[in-house]
Design an enzyme around this catalytic site. Structure first.
Site, PDB file in Angstrom:
ATOM      1  N   PRO A  73       0.714  -1.175   0.024  1.00 41.95           N
ATOM      2  CA  PRO A  73       0.045   0.040  -0.127  1.00 41.95           C
ATOM      3  C   PRO A  73       0.857   1.410  -0.009  1.00 41.95           C
ATOM      4  O   PRO A  73       1.915   1.650   1.041  1.00 41.95           O
ATOM      5  CB  PRO A  73      -0.782  -0.190   1.197  1.00 41.95           C
ATOM      6  CG  PRO A  73      -0.713  -1.561   1.645  1.00 41.95           C
ATOM      7  CD  PRO A  73       0.731  -2.039   1.407  1.00 41.95           C
ATOM      8  N   GLU A  74       0.780   1.871  -1.177  1.00 38.98           N
ATOM      9  CA  GLU A  74       1.692   3.132  -1.201  1.00 38.98           C
ATOM     10  C   GLU A  74       0.857   4.333  -0.921  1.00 38.98           C
ATOM     11  O   GLU A  74      -0.321   4.496  -0.465  1.00 38.98           O
ATOM     12  CB  GLU A  74       2.303   3.221  -2.522  1.00 38.98           C
ATOM     13  CG  GLU A  74       3.145   2.032  -2.745  1.00 38.98           C
ATOM     14  CD  GLU A  74       3.588   2.034  -4.219  1.00 38.98           C
ATOM     15  OE1 GLU A  74       4.012   3.031  -4.674  1.00 38.98           O
ATOM     16  OE2 GLU A  74       4.069   0.736  -4.556  1.00 38.98           O
TER      17      GLU A  74
END
Ligand SMILES: [Zn+2]
Length: 292
Positions: free
Chosen positions: A13-14
């Site tokens: 998850p960025e």
């Protein structure tokens, strides 16, 4: 807070995925009063125990739900914050009273009235921390790429000062906060820059291109609610939570035709131990320097 080892540890998850979660959950969490905290995986708690969390957070009201880099931050009216990093497979949900506990539930922040913030994490690399000063705890992070103050001129000076290959540099959270493997590859492709280019060799026009590409990629990804892969960043029913995976130009597309030129296939190379995707035509390799 300990930053994940930027170059080696994947961090799926960025920025766009965390931003999406925070935007979704913010209006539903703000104003809720905390009633408790439970954890079945206390090794993820960096500086507190569940008992301490119950004592220190009990009765506090959530007043802020935000993001810094890939971290989410929950502020309370008692001045105490919860900082969290989802790492490879973390996810956040608002659990409603009476609903059965979902799979991979590791931590629960309980609210008065029976609802709860659920931290799900299949691979258990996620981390939580209590903080009295989140700015201090996250002081090592570089600038936010979507903030107004992060101009092409600021970026240019930072690039020249580092003299590093672009890909590992963009993954370095102390250089720029929020990019991971997906959005670094996508930004470099949109900017038509090879991941192995040395940051100090970029011409002014190339810096402007990369600066614009990073912002455009992140904004488009946020608009599409981020990227989902397999079980990572999915809904409770296992459906993709984001849609940007359908718009990716190079990431995860090795062997498929480049979506810009259409004439070459996307290639996967390894840079600083990370799978890196590029089009050999759109992103020309830097000339090798001859060593004397
Ligand atoms: Zn191409």
């Amino acid at each position: 807070m300990t930053l994940p080892e930027a170059e080696t540890a994947p961090s799926m998850p960025e920025l766009p995925e965390v931003e999406t979660l925070v935007r979704r959950l913010g209006p539903r969490l703000r104003g809720r009063r905390i009633a408790g905290f439970e954890s079945v995986w206390p090794r993820a708690l960096e500086n507190f125990t569940p008992v301490q969390a119950r004592r220190r957070l009990g009765g506090a009201r959530v007043v802020e739900v935000g993001r810094r880099g890939k971290f989410f931050r929950l502020g309370t009216d008692q001045g105490l914050w919860i900082l969290g990093h989802l790492r490879m497979s973390g996810n956040l949900f608002l659990g409603l009273p009476g609903a059965p506990p979902p799979r991979f539930l590791r931590h629960r922040l309980l609210f008065e009235g029976g609802s709860e913030l659920q931290f799900l994490d299949a691979r258990k690399f996620g981390r939580l921390r209590l903080s009295e000063d989140p700015d201090l705890d996250l002081a090592a992070l570089g600038p936010e790429p979507l903030e107004r103050g992060w101009t092409a001129a600021v970026f240019s000076a930072a690039l020249r000062g580092r003299r590093r290959q672009l890909k590992p540099l963009l993954l370095d959270q102390t250089f720029l906060a929020g990019l991971g493997n997906i959005y670094a590859d996508e930004s470099l492709h949109r900017a038509r820059l090879h991941p192995l280019r040395n940051s100090a060799t970029l011409r002014a026009e190339e810096v402007r291109r990369l600066h614009a590409a990073i912002r455009r990629t992140l904004r488009e990804a946020i608009r599409a609610c981020g990227s989902s892969f397999d079980f990572v960043y999915s809904t409770l029913e296992g459906r993709p939570a984001g849609r940007f995976q359908d718009q990716l130009r190079v990431y995860g597309r090795a062997g498929e035709p480049c979506r810009s030129c259409g004439t070459r296939r996307v290639v996967r190379i390894v840079v600083a131990q990370r799978g890196t995707h590029l089009c050999p035509r759109c992103q020309r390799a830097p000339r090798r320097r001859t060593h004397s």
